[in-house]
Structures are given as structure tokens and as C-alpha cells.
Write a protein that holds these residues in place. Structure first.
Motif: not given
Length: 266
Positions: A227-237
Motif C-alpha cells: 500500500a506504500r505507493s497509494g494515495p493514502v499509504p497504510a501504516q504499520l503500528v
């Protein structure tokens, strides 16, 4: 004082949800809703009792929470029924909004384990109606005018079904859900996999417990990387604890999830 209201969204005994509501000043509205989606590898052995403490805690902290039950493998669920229920259960909020002063501009899902998979899948629904997946889209019967999620907090979610099948997690749980192996049902697998809906236009926090022995960390890592290159990248927590610390209202792991829900609703 928290109020609780149970509603059915279908005729099956598993098609229901319980709405947990904090007290409001007269004339005020609940700003947003948290849809709590429980886990259990999509199997009937586990039910909405897993999400009840979370919904109660969210309401105690001022959030309207909808603890959603759905058909699972072993009690009428599996493909496509589990997926139909998740969408129908979320759409039920349209009917409830007028009864309980819910504002649906922001509807966030908090999903644990298999519930994380279903929550992130539902958030990507609008990206799944592509020609190659049209038959699966029709089978699920998504309502184009239904409620759409505006963010997700996934708690050690099964966010990569291809890897989950290859690893044979929970003794073939993915094949149980989808009716057989990916070699027999490639369309179902692609449609049901949150990876297939990337990139999303809504935020996803992929929270994972450091000592999780039930769902491998790679389930969250591979999703976030994709998802890193998408408009709203997901975040790992990353949070401390095991798989079930994420659904323990007293645990640091869960408290972080609640904070992320508040951030998405802000």
C-alpha cells in the motif's frame, strides 16, 4: 451511562449487531460510528462476545460502537455469505442513524484477526467491482448506495490471503472460508483478498502485536508495503503483547488501537 440496543439486519440468528451508545447532551448527535468486527478465523466457534468488551469501552470513552455479528463457517457462513453479512451489517447503520442521532460522515472499523481482514476488505469494496471480478461482486451483492468505511484499525489482521493460504494458517482457515483452494476458486481468492483492492483512498492502521503467535507479522507488513505507493499509504503500528492483548481493554496494545480510532474520527 452507556446504552445498549440490539438489532437484527437479517433473518439468520447470526445476523445482528449491538449498538453501544454513550450519553449525549439533549439535541446532540453522535459524531461517527466505530464498527467492531470480531475475529476467530471466520469460524462459528467464535462470536461477537469477543467484540463486546471493546464496544463497551469505546462507548465509555464517548464513541458510538456497533458490535457486529455475522455468519461464520459452521453456521451458514463462508463464501459469499460472510461477506454479504459484513456489508449488510454496516449498511444497517443507515436505518439506525435516524433512531439514535448517528452522523455517518465518518464510519471507522476496528477489526481483530479475521475481523481485521473483513474490515479492510470492506473498506476496499469500491475497488473490487472491476470486470475481472464482476461475478464475485455480483455474488456478494454490494449496495452501491451503502455505508462506506472512512478508515480502519486492523488488529493483527489477516490482510494477505495468498500468504495465509500458503502458510495454511489455522489448519486451512482460508480454504474453509472460500470453499476450497485458490487453484479451484482463483476469482474468489482475489476478490476476498484486501491486497487486490489496493491502493485504497482511506487510511488503514495495520496494528500488530509484537508477540503474536496466532497471526504472523507478515500479514500486516506485506499489506503495508504493497500500500506504500497509494494515495493514502497504510501504516504499520507495533504494540506490545500477544494476539489477545489487542482485545483486552486494560492492555496497552488495545489502548493504542482506541487512540487510533479516535484519530480517524477526529
Amino acid at each position: 451511562m452507556v446504552q445498549r440496543h440490539r438489532y437484527n439486519y437479517g433473518d439468520d440468528p447470526s445476523q445482528w449487531g449491538e449498538l453501544f451508545l454513550p450519553g449525549l447532551p439533549s439535541g446532540a448527535a453522535h459524531r461517527g460510528v466505530v464498527v467492531v468486527v470480531h475475529g476467530g478465523y471466520w469460524r462459528s466457534k467464535y462470536g461477537a462476545e469477543l467484540g463486546e468488551p471493546l464496544a463497551a469501552d469505546l462507548a465509555a470513552h464517548g464513541f458510538a460502537a456497533w458490535n457486529l455479528e455475522y455468519r461464520r463457517v459452521g453456521n451458514g457462513g463462508g463464501w459469499p455469505f460472510t461477506f454479504q453479512d459484513i456489508l449488510a451489517g454496516i449498511d444497517k447503520l443507515q436505518e439506525l442513524a435516524g433512531h439514535h442521532a448517528l452522523e455517518l460522515a465518518k464510519v471507522v472499523a476496528l477489526g481483530h484477526s479475521a475481523g481485521g481482514h473483513l474490515a479492510v476488505w470492506a473498506a476496499g469494496l469500491d475497488r473490487l467491482g472491476q470486470p475481472g471480478l464482476a461475478a464475485e461482486h455480483r455474488a456478494v451483492g454490494a449496495n452501491p448506495d451503502g455505508v462506506r468505511l472512512t478508515g480502519v484499525v486492523s488488529q493483527s489482521g489477516l490482510l494477505n490471503l495468498g500468504d495465509a493460504e500458503e502458510l495454511n494458517l489455522s489448519d486451512g482457515a482460508v480454504a474453509n472460508l472460500l470453499g476450497g483452494p485458490s487453484s479451484d476458486f482463483p476469482g474468489r481468492y482475489r476478490y476476498a483478498d484486501p491486497m487486490a483492492a489496493l491502493p485504497l483512498s482511506v487510511p488503514v492502521f495495520a496494528v500488530h502485536a509484537t508477540d503474536d503467535a496466532d497471526v504472523p507479522l507478515g500479514m500486516s507488513v506485506s499489506y503495508v508495503e504493497a500500500a506504500r505507493s497509494g494515495p493514502v499509504p497504510a501504516q504499520l503500528v507495533m504494540v506490545p503483547g500477544d494476539h489477545f492483548a489487542l482485545i483486552d481493554p486494560a492492555a496497552e496494545a488495545y489502548v493504542k488501537c482506541r487512540e487510533l480510532v479516535a484519530e480517524l474520527l477526529a
